[in-house]
Design a protein around this motif. Structure first.
Motif, PDB file in Angstrom:
ATOM      1  N   LEU A 178     -21.169   9.925 -27.153  1.00 42.83           N
ATOM      2  CA  LEU A 178     -20.404   9.118 -26.064  1.00 42.83           C
ATOM      3  C   LEU A 178     -20.397  10.052 -24.414  1.00 42.83           C
ATOM      4  N   LEU A 179     -21.088   8.983 -23.700  1.00 44.21           N
ATOM      5  CA  LEU A 179     -22.044   9.471 -22.451  1.00 44.21           C
ATOM      6  C   LEU A 179     -20.767   8.967 -21.401  1.00 44.21           C
ATOM      7  N   GLU A 180     -20.324  10.457 -21.303  1.00 43.63           N
ATOM      8  CA  GLU A 180     -18.598   9.943 -20.757  1.00 43.63           C
ATOM      9  C   GLU A 180     -18.687  10.674 -18.914  1.00 43.63           C
ATOM     10  N   SER A 208     -19.445  12.280 -31.243  1.00 46.03           N
ATOM     11  CA  SER A 208     -19.323  13.309 -30.003  1.00 46.03           C
ATOM     12  C   SER A 208     -19.253  12.625 -28.908  1.00 46.03           C
ATOM     13  N   GLN A 209     -19.375  13.726 -27.593  1.00 43.82           N
ATOM     14  CA  GLN A 209     -19.577  13.032 -26.062  1.00 43.82           C
ATOM     15  C   GLN A 209     -19.576  14.514 -25.754  1.00 43.82           C
ATOM     16  N   ILE A 210     -20.667  13.746 -24.350  1.00 40.17           N
ATOM     17  CA  ILE A 210     -20.790  14.660 -23.506  1.00 40.17           C
ATOM     18  C   ILE A 210     -20.319  14.182 -21.915  1.00 40.17           C
ATOM     19  N   PHE A 211     -20.205  14.634 -21.047  1.00 43.87           N
ATOM     20  CA  PHE A 211     -20.504  14.483 -19.672  1.00 43.87           C
ATOM     21  C   PHE A 211     -21.550  13.977 -18.556  1.00 43.87           C
ATOM     22  N   VAL A 212     -21.702  13.017 -18.225  1.00 47.46           N
ATOM     23  CA  VAL A 212     -22.860  13.084 -17.428  1.00 47.46           C
ATOM     24  C   VAL A 212     -22.144  11.873 -16.032  1.00 47.46           C
ATOM     25  N   LEU A 213     -23.109  11.801 -14.561  1.00 43.05           N
ATOM     26  CA  LEU A 213     -22.400  11.669 -13.486  1.00 43.05           C
ATOM     27  C   LEU A 213     -22.863  10.770 -13.423  1.00 43.05           C
ATOM     28  N   PRO A 271     -30.239  14.895 -17.043  1.00 44.14           N
ATOM     29  CA  PRO A 271     -30.429  14.398 -15.951  1.00 44.14           C
ATOM     30  C   PRO A 271     -29.135  15.206 -14.887  1.00 44.14           C
ATOM     31  N   PHE A 272     -28.578  15.701 -16.020  1.00 44.18           N
ATOM     32  CA  PHE A 272     -26.687  16.234 -15.490  1.00 44.18           C
ATOM     33  C   PHE A 272     -27.110  18.027 -16.011  1.00 44.18           C
ATOM     34  N   GLY A 273     -27.293  18.035 -16.713  1.00 40.93           N
ATOM     35  CA  GLY A 273     -27.522  19.609 -16.656  1.00 40.93           C
ATOM     36  C   GLY A 273     -27.453  20.523 -18.167  1.00 40.93           C
ATOM     37  N   ASN A 274     -27.119  19.025 -19.760  1.00 41.22           N
ATOM     38  CA  ASN A 274     -26.661  19.783 -20.498  1.00 41.22           C
ATOM     39  C   ASN A 274     -28.135  19.749 -20.954  1.00 41.22           C
ATOM     40  N   SER A 275     -27.717  20.744 -22.267  1.00 47.80           N
ATOM     41  CA  SER A 275     -28.811  21.312 -23.245  1.00 47.80           C
ATOM     42  C   SER A 275     -29.190  20.232 -23.997  1.00 47.80           C
ATOM     43  N   ILE A 276     -30.668  20.029 -24.998  1.00 42.33           N
ATOM     44  CA  ILE A 276     -30.911  19.684 -25.336  1.00 42.33           C
ATOM     45  C   ILE A 276     -31.706  20.171 -26.417  1.00 42.33           C
ATOM     46  N   ARG A 277     -31.741  20.448 -27.654  1.00 40.66           N
ATOM     47  CA  ARG A 277     -32.643  21.608 -28.783  1.00 40.66           C
ATOM     48  C   ARG A 277     -33.494  20.534 -29.869  1.00 40.66           C
ATOM     49  N   ILE A 278     -34.680  20.477 -29.954  1.00 41.37           N
ATOM     50  CA  ILE A 278     -35.002  19.545 -30.988  1.00 41.37           C
ATOM     51  C   ILE A 278     -36.065  20.378 -32.210  1.00 41.37           C
ATOM     52  N   SER A 279     -35.345  20.132 -33.393  1.00 41.27           N
ATOM     53  CA  SER A 279     -36.211  21.060 -33.627  1.00 41.27           C
ATOM     54  C   SER A 279     -36.560  20.102 -35.286  1.00 41.27           C
ATOM     55  N   GLN A 280     -37.949  20.661 -35.759  1.00 44.57           N
ATOM     56  CA  GLN A 280     -38.701  20.047 -36.636  1.00 44.57           C
ATOM     57  C   GLN A 280     -37.997  21.470 -38.077  1.00 44.57           C
ATOM     58  N   PRO A 281     -37.480  21.239 -38.829  1.00 46.55           N
ATOM     59  CA  PRO A 281     -36.716  22.079 -39.467  1.00 46.55           C
ATOM     60  C   PRO A 281     -37.948  22.650 -40.636  1.00 46.55           C
ATOM     61  N   ALA A 340     -22.979  23.598 -16.202  1.00 43.23           N
ATOM     62  CA  ALA A 340     -22.256  24.957 -16.336  1.00 43.23           C
ATOM     63  C   ALA A 340     -21.297  23.980 -17.745  1.00 43.23           C
ATOM     64  N   THR A 341     -21.387  23.061 -18.189  1.00 44.80           N
ATOM     65  CA  THR A 341     -19.928  22.321 -18.599  1.00 44.80           C
ATOM     66  C   THR A 341     -20.058  22.608 -20.485  1.00 44.80           C
ATOM     67  N   GLY A 342     -21.111  23.417 -20.711  1.00 45.14           N
ATOM     68  CA  GLY A 342     -21.241  23.465 -21.965  1.00 45.14           C
ATOM     69  C   GLY A 342     -22.077  22.447 -23.172  1.00 45.14           C
ATOM     70  N   GLY A 343     -22.262  21.187 -22.168  1.00 50.37           N
ATOM     71  CA  GLY A 343     -22.639  20.388 -23.507  1.00 50.37           C
ATOM     72  C   GLY A 343     -24.020  20.519 -23.993  1.00 50.37           C
ATOM     73  N   HIS A 344     -24.389  20.194 -25.472  1.00 48.75           N
ATOM     74  CA  HIS A 344     -25.512  20.879 -25.916  1.00 48.75           C
ATOM     75  C   HIS A 344     -25.128  19.761 -26.754  1.00 48.75           C
ATOM     76  N   LEU A 345     -27.060  19.430 -27.009  1.00 51.39           N
ATOM     77  CA  LEU A 345     -26.843  18.075 -28.429  1.00 51.39           C
ATOM     78  C   LEU A 345     -28.256  18.868 -29.110  1.00 51.39           C
ATOM     79  N   PHE A 346     -28.277  18.850 -30.546  1.00 51.58           N
ATOM     80  CA  PHE A 346     -29.303  19.125 -31.160  1.00 51.58           C
ATOM     81  C   PHE A 346     -30.057  17.947 -31.913  1.00 51.58           C
ATOM     82  N   PHE A 347     -31.292  17.794 -32.007  1.00 50.94           N
ATOM     83  CA  PHE A 347     -31.433  16.795 -32.501  1.00 50.94           C
ATOM     84  C   PHE A 347     -33.110  17.382 -33.469  1.00 50.94           C
TER      85      PHE A 347
END
Length: 140
Positions: A55-57, A8-13, A124-134, A80-87
Protein backbone atom coordinates in the motif's frame (compact mmCIF):
# COMPACT_ATOMS: atom_id res chain seq x y z
CA UNK A 1 -4.51 -18.79 12.91
CA UNK A 2 -2.72 -16.52 10.47
CA UNK A 3 -1.79 -18.05 7.11
CA UNK A 4 -0.54 -15.19 4.89
CA UNK A 5 0.63 -11.60 4.82
CA UNK A 6 -1.50 -9.81 2.23
CA UNK A 7 -0.66 -6.09 2.40
CA UNK A 8 2.31 -4.14 3.73
CA UNK A 9 2.36 -0.35 3.80
CA UNK A 10 4.85 2.46 3.29
CA UNK A 11 4.26 6.21 3.39
CA UNK A 12 4.73 8.30 0.26
CA UNK A 13 4.20 12.03 -0.18
CA UNK A 14 2.85 11.91 -3.74
CA UNK A 15 0.97 8.84 -4.91
CA UNK A 16 1.34 9.66 -8.62
CA UNK A 17 5.12 9.98 -8.22
CA UNK A 18 5.15 6.76 -6.18
CA UNK A 19 3.13 4.98 -8.87
CA UNK A 20 5.60 6.11 -11.54
CA UNK A 21 8.60 4.97 -9.47
CA UNK A 22 7.28 1.58 -8.36
CA UNK A 23 5.76 0.67 -11.74
CA UNK A 24 8.01 2.35 -14.33
CA UNK A 25 11.36 2.19 -12.50
CA UNK A 26 11.09 -0.97 -10.35
CA UNK A 27 8.75 -2.86 -12.69
CA UNK A 28 5.96 -3.66 -10.22
CA UNK A 29 2.33 -4.05 -11.28
CA UNK A 30 -0.58 -1.89 -10.16
CA UNK A 31 -2.86 -4.09 -8.10
CA UNK A 32 -5.50 -1.59 -6.96
CA UNK A 33 -5.98 2.11 -7.63
CA UNK A 34 -9.29 3.18 -6.16
CA UNK A 35 -10.66 6.48 -4.86
CA UNK A 36 -12.43 5.63 -1.62
CA UNK A 37 -13.56 9.21 -1.14
CA UNK A 38 -11.66 9.69 2.10
CA UNK A 39 -8.39 8.32 0.60
CA UNK A 40 -6.85 6.80 -2.50
CA UNK A 41 -6.21 3.07 -2.03
CA UNK A 42 -3.14 2.44 -4.19
CA UNK A 43 -1.38 -0.92 -4.08
CA UNK A 44 1.33 -2.50 -6.20
CA UNK A 45 2.76 -6.01 -6.31
CA UNK A 46 5.62 -7.96 -7.81
CA UNK A 47 4.54 -9.29 -11.22
CA UNK A 48 2.91 -12.69 -10.80
CA UNK A 49 2.40 -12.25 -7.04
CA UNK A 50 -0.88 -10.30 -6.60
CA UNK A 51 -1.51 -11.89 -3.20
CA UNK A 52 1.22 -9.75 -1.57
CA UNK A 53 0.63 -6.06 -2.03
CA UNK A 54 2.33 -2.84 -0.96
CA UNK A 55 0.00 0.00 0.00
CA UNK A 56 1.51 3.33 -1.12
CA UNK A 57 -0.20 5.46 1.50
CA UNK A 58 -0.23 9.22 1.72
CA UNK A 59 -0.17 10.35 5.38
CA UNK A 60 -3.57 11.69 6.38
CA UNK A 61 -7.14 10.67 7.10
CA UNK A 62 -8.67 8.34 8.02
CA UNK A 63 -5.84 7.02 10.19
CA UNK A 64 -4.33 10.40 11.17
CA UNK A 65 -5.51 13.77 12.34
CA UNK A 66 -4.05 16.81 10.48
CA UNK A 67 -1.33 17.47 13.07
CA UNK A 68 -0.11 13.86 13.08
CA UNK A 69 -0.20 13.73 9.27
CA UNK A 70 2.00 16.84 9.08
CA UNK A 71 4.52 15.30 11.49
CA UNK A 72 4.61 12.09 9.46
CA UNK A 73 5.07 14.06 6.20
CA UNK A 74 8.05 15.85 7.79
CA UNK A 75 9.56 12.53 8.85
CA UNK A 76 8.97 11.00 5.41
CA UNK A 77 10.69 13.98 3.77
CA UNK A 78 13.74 13.33 5.99
CA UNK A 79 13.73 9.61 5.17
CA UNK A 80 13.14 8.89 8.86
CA UNK A 81 9.92 6.86 8.90
CA UNK A 82 11.66 3.51 8.82
CA UNK A 83 9.86 2.32 5.68
CA UNK A 84 11.72 -0.74 4.34
CA UNK A 85 11.00 -3.12 1.50
CA UNK A 86 12.97 -6.27 0.69
CA UNK A 87 12.78 -7.83 -2.78
CA UNK A 88 14.48 -10.84 -4.36
CA UNK A 89 15.91 -11.23 -7.86
CA UNK A 90 17.55 -14.02 -9.82
CA UNK A 91 20.37 -11.71 -11.01
CA UNK A 92 21.43 -8.90 -8.66
CA UNK A 93 24.01 -7.39 -11.02
CA UNK A 94 21.61 -7.25 -13.98
CA UNK A 95 18.86 -5.75 -11.79
CA UNK A 96 21.32 -3.19 -10.39
CA UNK A 97 22.46 -2.20 -13.91
CA UNK A 98 18.86 -1.87 -15.13
CA UNK A 99 17.85 0.32 -12.17
CA UNK A 100 20.98 2.45 -12.55
CA UNK A 101 20.13 3.03 -16.22
CA UNK A 102 16.61 4.09 -15.17
CA UNK A 103 18.04 6.75 -12.84
CA UNK A 104 17.15 5.07 -9.54
CA UNK A 105 19.02 6.38 -6.46
CA UNK A 106 21.23 3.41 -5.55
CA UNK A 107 22.80 3.46 -2.09
CA UNK A 108 25.35 0.68 -2.58
CA UNK A 109 26.56 -1.77 -5.21
CA UNK A 110 25.85 -5.50 -5.33
CA UNK A 111 27.91 -7.12 -2.58
CA UNK A 112 28.47 -10.77 -1.72
CA UNK A 113 27.16 -11.52 1.77
CA UNK A 114 26.71 -14.78 3.73
CA UNK A 115 23.08 -15.05 2.55
CA UNK A 116 23.67 -14.02 -1.09
CA UNK A 117 24.30 -10.89 -3.13
CA UNK A 118 22.41 -7.71 -2.30
CA UNK A 119 22.31 -3.97 -2.85
CA UNK A 120 20.29 -1.01 -1.68
CA UNK A 121 18.34 1.92 -3.05
CA UNK A 122 15.88 4.57 -1.95
CA UNK A 123 12.53 5.54 -3.37
CA UNK A 124 11.83 9.25 -4.04
CA UNK A 125 10.54 9.63 -0.47
CA UNK A 126 13.50 8.16 1.40
CA UNK A 127 12.10 4.67 1.98
CA UNK A 128 14.88 2.08 2.05
CA UNK A 129 14.76 -0.84 -0.39
CA UNK A 130 17.05 -3.88 -0.45
CA UNK A 131 17.24 -6.28 -3.37
CA UNK A 132 18.91 -9.65 -2.91
CA UNK A 133 19.89 -12.65 -4.94
CA UNK A 134 19.77 -15.36 -2.27
CA UNK A 135 22.41 -18.06 -2.14
CA UNK A 136 20.81 -21.34 -3.24
CA UNK A 137 20.47 -23.91 -0.46
CA UNK A 138 23.06 -26.71 -0.52
CA UNK A 139 22.08 -29.69 -2.64
CA UNK A 140 20.94 -32.82 -0.85
Amino acid sequence: MLNALAISQIFVLDQDEALDFYVNKLGLDVNTDTDLGFMRWLTVNVPGDPGRQILLEKPGPPSMDPSTAETVRELVAKGATGGHLFFQTDDAQKTYDTLKARGVELTDEPTQRPYGIDFGLRDPFGNSIRISQPTPPPAG
